[in-house]
Design a protein around this motif. Structure first.
Motif, PDB file in Angstrom:
ATOM      1  N   SER A  34       6.037  -1.543 -10.559  1.00 48.90           N
ATOM      2  CA  SER A  34       6.502  -0.429  -9.754  1.00 48.90           C
ATOM      3  C   SER A  34       7.893  -0.733  -9.239  1.00 48.90           C
ATOM      4  O   SER A  34       8.429  -1.817  -9.422  1.00 48.90           O
ATOM      5  CB  SER A  34       5.545  -0.196  -8.580  1.00 48.90           C
ATOM      6  N   VAL A  35       8.465   0.252  -8.591  1.00 50.52           N
ATOM      7  CA  VAL A  35       9.811   0.107  -8.063  1.00 50.52           C
ATOM      8  C   VAL A  35       9.865   0.722  -6.699  1.00 50.52           C
ATOM      9  O   VAL A  35       9.032   1.528  -6.322  1.00 50.52           O
ATOM     10  CB  VAL A  35      10.848   0.818  -8.970  1.00 50.52           C
ATOM     11  N   ILE A  36      10.872   0.322  -5.922  1.00 47.86           N
ATOM     12  CA  ILE A  36      11.213   1.080  -4.723  1.00 47.86           C
ATOM     13  C   ILE A  36      12.009   2.286  -5.186  1.00 47.86           C
ATOM     14  O   ILE A  36      13.082   2.147  -5.756  1.00 47.86           O
ATOM     15  CB  ILE A  36      12.022   0.230  -3.734  1.00 47.86           C
ATOM     16  N   LEU A  37      11.488   3.462  -4.989  1.00 50.80           N
ATOM     17  CA  LEU A  37      12.029   4.652  -5.622  1.00 50.80           C
ATOM     18  C   LEU A  37      13.374   5.052  -5.064  1.00 50.80           C
ATOM     19  O   LEU A  37      13.634   4.921  -3.876  1.00 50.80           O
ATOM     20  CB  LEU A  37      11.043   5.810  -5.433  1.00 50.80           C
ATOM     21  N   ASP A  38      14.184   5.555  -5.944  1.00 51.73           N
ATOM     22  CA  ASP A  38      15.444   6.180  -5.552  1.00 51.73           C
ATOM     23  C   ASP A  38      15.358   7.642  -5.943  1.00 51.73           C
ATOM     24  O   ASP A  38      15.506   7.999  -7.115  1.00 51.73           O
ATOM     25  CB  ASP A  38      16.610   5.489  -6.266  1.00 51.73           C
ATOM     26  N   LEU A  39      15.075   8.500  -4.972  1.00 55.43           N
ATOM     27  CA  LEU A  39      14.846   9.905  -5.263  1.00 55.43           C
ATOM     28  C   LEU A  39      16.064  10.561  -5.878  1.00 55.43           C
ATOM     29  O   LEU A  39      15.934  11.480  -6.695  1.00 55.43           O
ATOM     30  CB  LEU A  39      14.456  10.638  -3.977  1.00 55.43           C
ATOM     31  N   GLU A  40      17.243  10.112  -5.481  1.00 51.94           N
ATOM     32  CA  GLU A  40      18.450  10.748  -5.999  1.00 51.94           C
ATOM     33  C   GLU A  40      18.617  10.480  -7.487  1.00 51.94           C
ATOM     34  O   GLU A  40      19.033  11.353  -8.253  1.00 51.94           O
ATOM     35  CB  GLU A  40      19.680  10.248  -5.224  1.00 51.94           C
ATOM     36  N   GLU A 329      -3.046  -2.639  -9.547  1.00 49.50           N
ATOM     37  CA  GLU A 329      -1.887  -3.519  -9.371  1.00 49.50           C
ATOM     38  C   GLU A 329      -0.803  -2.840  -8.525  1.00 49.50           C
ATOM     39  O   GLU A 329      -0.159  -3.474  -7.692  1.00 49.50           O
ATOM     40  CB  GLU A 329      -1.316  -3.917 -10.733  1.00 49.50           C
ATOM     41  N   LYS A 330      -0.624  -1.558  -8.741  1.00 50.44           N
ATOM     42  CA  LYS A 330       0.347  -0.833  -7.927  1.00 50.44           C
ATOM     43  C   LYS A 330      -0.101  -0.768  -6.478  1.00 50.44           C
ATOM     44  O   LYS A 330       0.708  -0.899  -5.548  1.00 50.44           O
ATOM     45  CB  LYS A 330       0.558   0.578  -8.478  1.00 50.44           C
ATOM     46  N   ASN A 331      -1.403  -0.565  -6.269  1.00 55.07           N
ATOM     47  CA  ASN A 331      -1.915  -0.490  -4.903  1.00 55.07           C
ATOM     48  C   ASN A 331      -1.673  -1.795  -4.154  1.00 55.07           C
ATOM     49  O   ASN A 331      -1.293  -1.808  -2.976  1.00 55.07           O
ATOM     50  CB  ASN A 331      -3.410  -0.153  -4.911  1.00 55.07           C
ATOM     51  N   ILE A 332      -1.880  -2.909  -4.844  1.00 50.10           N
ATOM     52  CA  ILE A 332      -1.648  -4.215  -4.218  1.00 50.10           C
ATOM     53  C   ILE A 332      -0.169  -4.381  -3.861  1.00 50.10           C
ATOM     54  O   ILE A 332       0.174  -4.870  -2.785  1.00 50.10           O
ATOM     55  CB  ILE A 332      -2.113  -5.348  -5.167  1.00 50.10           C
ATOM     56  N   TYR A 333       0.689  -3.926  -4.765  1.00 48.57           N
ATOM     57  CA  TYR A 333       2.139  -4.050  -4.513  1.00 48.57           C
ATOM     58  C   TYR A 333       2.556  -3.266  -3.271  1.00 48.57           C
ATOM     59  O   TYR A 333       3.276  -3.763  -2.411  1.00 48.57           O
ATOM     60  CB  TYR A 333       2.904  -3.559  -5.746  1.00 48.57           C
ATOM     61  N   PHE A 334       2.100  -2.046  -3.146  1.00 49.27           N
ATOM     62  CA  PHE A 334       2.516  -1.229  -2.009  1.00 49.27           C
ATOM     63  C   PHE A 334       1.890  -1.723  -0.709  1.00 49.27           C
ATOM     64  O   PHE A 334       2.457  -1.533   0.365  1.00 49.27           O
ATOM     65  CB  PHE A 334       2.159   0.241  -2.266  1.00 49.27           C
ATOM     66  N   LYS A 335       0.700  -2.352  -0.818  1.00 47.41           N
ATOM     67  CA  LYS A 335       0.097  -2.888   0.399  1.00 47.41           C
ATOM     68  C   LYS A 335       0.916  -4.039   0.972  1.00 47.41           C
ATOM     69  O   LYS A 335       0.806  -4.363   2.158  1.00 47.41           O
ATOM     70  CB  LYS A 335      -1.336  -3.345   0.096  1.00 47.41           C
ATOM     71  N   LEU A 336       1.731  -4.675   0.134  1.00 53.67           N
ATOM     72  CA  LEU A 336       2.607  -5.739   0.632  1.00 53.67           C
ATOM     73  C   LEU A 336       3.595  -5.191   1.656  1.00 53.67           C
ATOM     74  O   LEU A 336       4.132  -5.934   2.470  1.00 53.67           O
ATOM     75  CB  LEU A 336       3.358  -6.388  -0.539  1.00 53.67           C
ATOM     76  N   PHE A 337       3.885  -3.894   1.601  1.00 51.66           N
ATOM     77  CA  PHE A 337       4.793  -3.252   2.548  1.00 51.66           C
ATOM     78  C   PHE A 337       4.028  -2.640   3.726  1.00 51.66           C
ATOM     79  O   PHE A 337       4.553  -1.795   4.440  1.00 51.66           O
ATOM     80  CB  PHE A 337       5.614  -2.158   1.847  1.00 51.66           C
ATOM     81  N   ASP A 338       2.759  -3.072   3.901  1.00 51.38           N
ATOM     82  CA  ASP A 338       1.905  -2.577   4.994  1.00 51.38           C
ATOM     83  C   ASP A 338       1.734  -1.065   4.914  1.00 51.38           C
ATOM     84  O   ASP A 338       1.708  -0.361   5.936  1.00 51.38           O
ATOM     85  CB  ASP A 338       2.483  -2.959   6.362  1.00 51.38           C
ATOM     86  N   ILE A 339       1.630  -0.536   3.685  1.00 49.47           N
ATOM     87  CA  ILE A 339       1.406   0.888   3.488  1.00 49.47           C
ATOM     88  C   ILE A 339      -0.091   1.109   3.216  1.00 49.47           C
ATOM     89  O   ILE A 339      -0.656   0.536   2.275  1.00 49.47           O
ATOM     90  CB  ILE A 339       2.232   1.420   2.313  1.00 49.47           C
ATOM     91  N   THR A 340      -0.733   1.891   4.045  1.00 44.49           N
ATOM     92  CA  THR A 340      -2.154   2.222   3.866  1.00 44.49           C
ATOM     93  C   THR A 340      -2.272   3.386   2.899  1.00 44.49           C
ATOM     94  O   THR A 340      -1.710   4.467   3.127  1.00 44.49           O
ATOM     95  CB  THR A 340      -2.794   2.591   5.210  1.00 44.49           C
ATOM     96  N   LEU A 341      -2.990   3.174   1.810  1.00 47.63           N
ATOM     97  CA  LEU A 341      -3.095   4.181   0.761  1.00 47.63           C
ATOM     98  C   LEU A 341      -4.435   4.918   0.865  1.00 47.63           C
ATOM     99  O   LEU A 341      -5.472   4.320   1.131  1.00 47.63           O
ATOM    100  CB  LEU A 341      -2.962   3.526  -0.612  1.00 47.63           C
ATOM    101  N   ASN A 342      -4.369   6.226   0.618  1.00 49.60           N
ATOM    102  CA  ASN A 342      -5.553   7.082   0.671  1.00 49.60           C
ATOM    103  C   ASN A 342      -5.573   7.963  -0.568  1.00 49.60           C
ATOM    104  O   ASN A 342      -4.525   8.260  -1.156  1.00 49.60           O
ATOM    105  CB  ASN A 342      -5.524   7.960   1.924  1.00 49.60           C
TER     106      ASN A 342
END
Length: 804
Positions: A34-40, A329-342
Motif C-alpha cells: 500500500s501507499v500513503i495516498l496522494d489524491l492530487e 496485509e493492508k489492514n495491518i499496515y494501516f493499523k501501524l498508523f493507529d487507524i481503526t478500520l471498520n
C-alpha cells in the motif's frame, strides 16, 4: 516500492491505428503493498483517462484515430522511470531498443510531477526524439531548448514565479530570506536559481535547507530556523513529504515564520493537521483554476465494493473513511498508523476530496495539446508515410495554435511554454480541515507583470497581527547610507550618516547624493534646501545700519568742514594751506565716505567694478593732494630765502600737476584692470557649509593688488616727505599734521591686510569698509580739525600777525 512515499505516476499517451481497439494498460502497482495516498496525483490519472475518452468521442478531432494510454507508478525514482519508458517503447516482452510494430505507436509522453524523473525522462526521450509534455515540473533547468529539444511545458518555468516573488519581497522590504527544499532534490536547482535572482535585486539568502526524514537532521533544521533572524521562508521543490516532520512538534521560536509556497505545495490533505499553527497566514503561488473537468462520474455515489478492483481507490477508501480491506496485509499496515478500520457498506460522495486547487487541469491541457498536434500532423501527413511520425510530432507541437472554449488561446512561446497567469494568494486555516484563500495579486501573461498588491495592513493577514520584519540589518533611514562590513552578505550592514553636503532621500540607500552647489542638506539630511545667501544686507545685518550711519555722518561732517573753509576762505589759515588743495582733499574725503555704499547691499557686476576702482582713484586723489601739500610746504620754506630758485615753483601749477600726474597713473591702472579682467559678481559655495557668499571676485588679482600697492606707494612717499618737513621752523607747519594723517592712514591699511585675508564673505567686506572709514576719518581729523579749531575758537590765531 517504498510504502511511505506518495504515489507518483508516469503517464504516456499512445495512438492506435484505425481498426485497432482502444487499449488501456492499467497502472502497475507493486504486489500487495500500500501507499500513503496522494489524491492530487490520483486525480491527475482520472483526468487523463477522462480526457482521452472524451477526445475519442469527438468527431472533429483525430477522426478514425483512437487514443490509448499507459500508466506506471515510478515512485519518483528515475531508474523506474527509464525502465518503464523502455517497456512502453519496446514492449514488456521485448528487448530494449527493439520495437515491434504489432500494436499502436507511441506518440508522446505526459508527466511526471517529480523533477528528477522528469529530467531523466527528458534526457532519454531527447535521444529518441519523442515528444514530452510536462504539466507540473517548472524547474528552469528544463528550459534549455538545445539539451531538451522535444520537451514542452503547459505552465511557465519558475523564473516567472521568481520574478513575481522578488517583487513581493521588495514590496514589504524583506531582504533576508530562508529557503527550504523538498526531500526528493527537486528544489535544489530551483533554490540556487532563486537565490541568484534574489541576490541581483539586493535580497540575500540566509540558509538553504533540504527536508529530510532523519530525526537528527530534522532537529538541526529546527535549530537553524529558530536561531535565524529571517522571518520569511521560501519553499522550493515539488514534494511535501516530510514537511510534517518539520512542522510537528512546533518549536516556539518559529511560530512567527511566514512561508511562501510554490504551486505544487497546495496538496494540504496529507499534512493539514499541522497547518493551522505552522503555515497559517502564509502565501502560495497558484496557477489559475481552469478546466477542472467534471469528476462526478468518479466521485458521486461510489461504494467501497466497486473500488476493490482498483488498488488506488481501495487505499483511498481505507485511508479516508477507515474502511476494512479484504486484504489483511493492508489492514495491518494501516493499523501501524493507529487507524481503526471498520467494514464499509454505504455509498460515499468523494467530491469533497477534490476541492483543492490542483494541477489536474493542466493534465487536461497537456492531453489536448498532444491531441491537437497529432491532428495537425495527420491532416498534413503524406499518404505514403505510415510510421515514424512521432519523430516529427515535436515540430507540430512547437507551432501549435488553437483556441479551447474552456482554456482560451493555447500556443508555445520561445521557451516552449504555454503562457499562463499566476496568482499569489494568502492562505488562512480556519481549522485543521478548512482553509480560505485571498488573492493578493495576479501576474498576467504573457508579460508577467504583477498587478498592484492589495492593502495588507489588516492583522488577519499575519500571524502576529502585523507585517513581519525579515532583514539582516535594520533599514537605513533617509539621511544615512549603508556601510558594508566584513559579512559576505550585502544585506548585512551598518547605517552611517551621510557626509557633509550629501543627502539620501530613500531608505536603505547605498550611496549619498551631493546637493547642488546652491543647496545644502537640511538637518535630517534627507533633502536639499536652498543655502543661506550671505552679503552685507541692508535689511538683515545691523552692522550695515551702523556703517551707513557712520558714513553719512562723516560725509556731512566733511561737508560742514568744507563749508567752513569756503566761508573763511580769505583767512590766513585757509590761504596759507593752499585752499584749492584743501577743497580738493575735502571733496575726496567726502567721496570716500560715500563710496562705502558701493560695498553694501547685494553686489552686482556694476557695483563690483565701481567699488574697487572708485575707491582706488578717490584715495589716490586724496593722497596725491597730501603729497602736493607736503611738497609745497618744503618749497615754501626754501623759497623764503633771498634769491632762492624755488620761488619759480611757487603757485598753483606744481600742485595741480602733481595731483593730475599721480592720480592719472591710478586711473590708467584701473582702466587696464577693467579692460583685461574686471571684477564681477561671484557665488562662493564652498568656503562655508550651508552658505552661498555673494561677493565680488577681483577678476585679476594683479590688478587689485596693483591698485592697493600704488595707493600704498603714494601714502609712503607722502609720509616720508611730510615726516622730513615736520621740523621746519614755522608757527603753523602743516607737515606735522600730514605726517600724523599718513601715519594713521598707513597703520589702518597695514592692519587691514591680515584681517582682510583671514575673513570670507561679508566680514571681509566689512573689514575693507572699516579701513576706508577709519583712514578717511584719520585724514579728516588729523589735518582739518586743528584748523577748524583755530578758525572757530581761536580767532586770535587766525591773523597775519599770529601766523608770522
Amino acid at each position: 516500492m517504498d510504502s511511505t512515499r506518495p504515489l507518483e505516476v508516469l503517464l504516456a499517451v499512445d495512438t492506435v491505428r484505425p481498426g485497432h481497439p482502444n487499449r488501456s494498460v492499467a497502472m502497475q502497482p507493486h504486489k500487495q503493498q500500500s501507499v500513503i495516498l496522494d489524491l492530487e496525483e490520483y486525480k491527475s490519472i482520472l483526468v487523463m483517462i477522462l480526457v482521452v475518452n472524451k477526445i475519442n468521442k469527438e468527431p472533429n478531432l483525430l477522426p478514425n484515430i483512437t487514443l490509448g494510454y499507459h500508466i506506471f507508478d515510478t515512485c519518483s525514482d528515475p531508474k523506474n522511470t527509464l525502465g518503464y519508458v523502455i517497456k512502453i517503447l519496446s514492449g514488456e516482452k521485448e528487448a530494449p531498443n527493439y520495437y515491434c510494430k504489432g500494436h499502436g505507436e507511441v506518440a508522446g509522453f505526459i508527466g511526471e510531477s517529480s523533477y528528477n524523473s522528469n529530467h531523466a525522462l527528458a534526457q532519454l526521450l531527447s535521444l529518441y526524439r519523442y515528444t514530452q509534455i510536462s504539466y507540473q515540473v517548472t524547474n528552469p533547468h528544463l528550459s534549455d531548448g538545445k539539451a531538451y529539444p522535444t520537451l514542452f511545458r503547459v505552465t511557465p518555468a519558475d523564473r516567472v514565479r521568481f520574478a513575481a516573488l522578488i517583487k513581493f519581497l521588495q514590496h514589504f522590504g524583506w531582504n533576508w530570506i530562508g529557503i527550504i527544499t523538498s526531500w526528493d532534490g527537486s528544489g535544489d536547482e530551483e533554490a540556487q536559481e532563486l537565490s541568484n535572482m534574489m541576490s541581483q535585486h539586493g535580497i540575500c539568502t540566509e540558509y538553504i535547507i533540504q527536508l529530510s526524514s532523519d530525526i537528527l537532521s530534522d532537529a538541526q533544521t529546527l535549530r537553524i530556523i529558530s536561531k535565524s533572524t529571517s522571518k520569511v521562508i521560501v519553499v522550493c521543490g515539488n514534494s511535501m513529504m516530510y514537511f510534517h516532520f518539520l512542522a510537528y512538534p512546533l518549536p516556539p521560536g518559529i511560530k512567527d515564520i511566514t512561508f511562501i509556497f510554490p504551486p505544487s505545495w497546495i496538496r494540504t490533505n496529507n499534512v493539514n493537521y499541522v497547518y493551522e499553527n505552522f503555515v497559517n497566514c502564509s502565501f502560495i503561488f497558484l496557477w489559475p483554476r481552469e478546466n477542472n473537468p467534471n469528476m462526478d462520474v468518479y466521485t458521486k455515489a461510489i461504494n467501497f465494493s466497486s473500488c476493490l478492483n482498483d488498488p488506488i481507490m481501495e487505499d483511498l477508501w481505507i485511508f479516508t473513511f477507515n474502511c476494512l480491506s479484504p486484504n489483511p496485509e493492508k489492514n495491518i499496515y494501516f493499523k501501524l498508523f493507529d487507524i481503526t478500520l471498520n467494514p464499509c457498506t454505504v455509498t460515499k460522495d468523494l467530491s469533497s476530496l477534490y476541492t483543492y486547487i490542483t494541477p489536474a487541469s493542466y493534465v487536461y491541457r497537456a492531453v489536448y495539446v498532444l491531441a491537437h498536434a497529432l491532428h495537425e500532423m495527420y491532416m498534413k501527413k503524406n499518404k505514403s508515410e505510415q510510421h515514424g511520425f512521432q519523430h516529427r510530432l515535436s515540430k507540430y507541437v512547437r507551432n501549435l495554435y488553437y483556441t479551447d472554449p474552456d482554456d482560451g488561446e493555447i500556443y508555445f512561446n520561445e521557451r516552449k511554454e504555454v503562457p499562463t497567469d499566476l496568482i499569489l494568494k494568502s492562505c488562512s486555516f480556519i481549522n485543521s480541515t478548512h482553509s480560505s484563500y485571498r488573492t493578493i495579486s495576479t501576474i498576467q501573461s504573457p508579460d508577467y507583470v504583477p498587478e498592484p498588491f492589495i492593502d495588507m495592513s489588516d492583522p488577519s493577514f499575519w500571524k502576529t497581527g502585523k507585517i513581519p520584519i525579515s532583514r539582516c540589518s535594520d533599514p537605513c533611514l533617509p539621511g544615512s547610507r549603508k556601510k558594508f562590513g566584513s559579512s559576505r552578505h550585502k544585506c548585512c550592514y551598518e547605517c552611517v550618516p551621510c557626509s557633509e553636503g550629501e543627502i539620501s532621500n530613500i531608505s536603505d540607500s547605498e550611496n549619498c547624493m551631493k546637493c547642488p552647489d546652491d543647496e545644502w542638506p537640511n538637518q535630517k539630511k534627507d533633502r536639499c534646501v536652498p543655502k543661506v545667501v550671505e552679503f552685507l544686507s541692508y535689511t538683515d545685518d545691523p552692522i550695515v545700519t551702523v556703517i551707513s550711519t557712520v558714513s553719512i555722518l562723516c560725509c556731512l561732517l566733511t561737508g560742514l568742514i568744507l563749508g567752513i573753509f569756503i566761508l573763511h576762505q580769505d583767512t590766513p589759515i585757509v590761504k596759507a594751506n593752499n585752499r584749492n588743495l584743501s577743497y580738493l582733499l575735502l571733496v575726496s574725503i567726502m567721496l570716500s565716505f560715500l563710496c562705502v555704499f558701493l560695498f553694501l547691499g547685494h553686489p552686482v557686476d556694476v557695483t563690483c567694478m565701481l567699488r574697487e576702482t572708485s575707491f582706488g582713484v578717490i584715495f589716490s586723489v586724496a593722497v596725491s593732494s597730501l603729497l602736493a601739500k607736503s611738497i609745497m610746504v618744503c618749497i615754501a620754506f626754501k623759497a623764503t630765502r633771498p634769491g632762492s630758485p624755488w620761488r619759480k615753483w611757487m603757485g598753483a601749477k606744481l600742485p595741480n600737476s602733481i595731483i593730475c600726474v599721480f592720480s592719472l597713473v591710478q586711473v590708467i591702472i584701473c582702466v587696464t584692470w577693467l579692460s583685461i579682467s574686471p571684477p564681477f559678481q561671484d557665488l562662493d559655495t564652498h568656503s562655508y557649509q550651508g552658505k552661498i557668499i555673494i561677493q565680488c571676485n577681483e577678476g585679476s588679482v594683479i590688478g587689485f593688488y596693483s591698485v592697493l600697492g600704488y595707493m600704498g606707494l603714494l601714502a609712503t612717499v607722502s609720509f616720508i616727505i611730510a615726516f622730513l618737513a615736520r621740523t621746519l621752523p614755522d608757527s603753523f607747519n602743516e607737515a606735522k599734521y600730514i605726517t600724523f594723517s599718513m601715519l594713521v592712514f598707513c597703520s589702518v591699511w597695514i592692519a587691514m591686510i591680515p584681517a582682510y585675508l583671514s575673513n570670507r564673505g561679508k566680514y571681509m567686506v566689512a573689514v575693507e569698509v572699516f579701513a576706508i572709514i577709519a583712514s578717511s576719518s584719520g585724514l579728516l581729523g588729523c589735518i582739518f580739525f586743528p584748523k577748524c579749531y583755530r578758525i572757530l575758537f581761536r580767532l586770535d590765531l587766525n591773523t597775519k600777525v599770529a601766523f608770522h
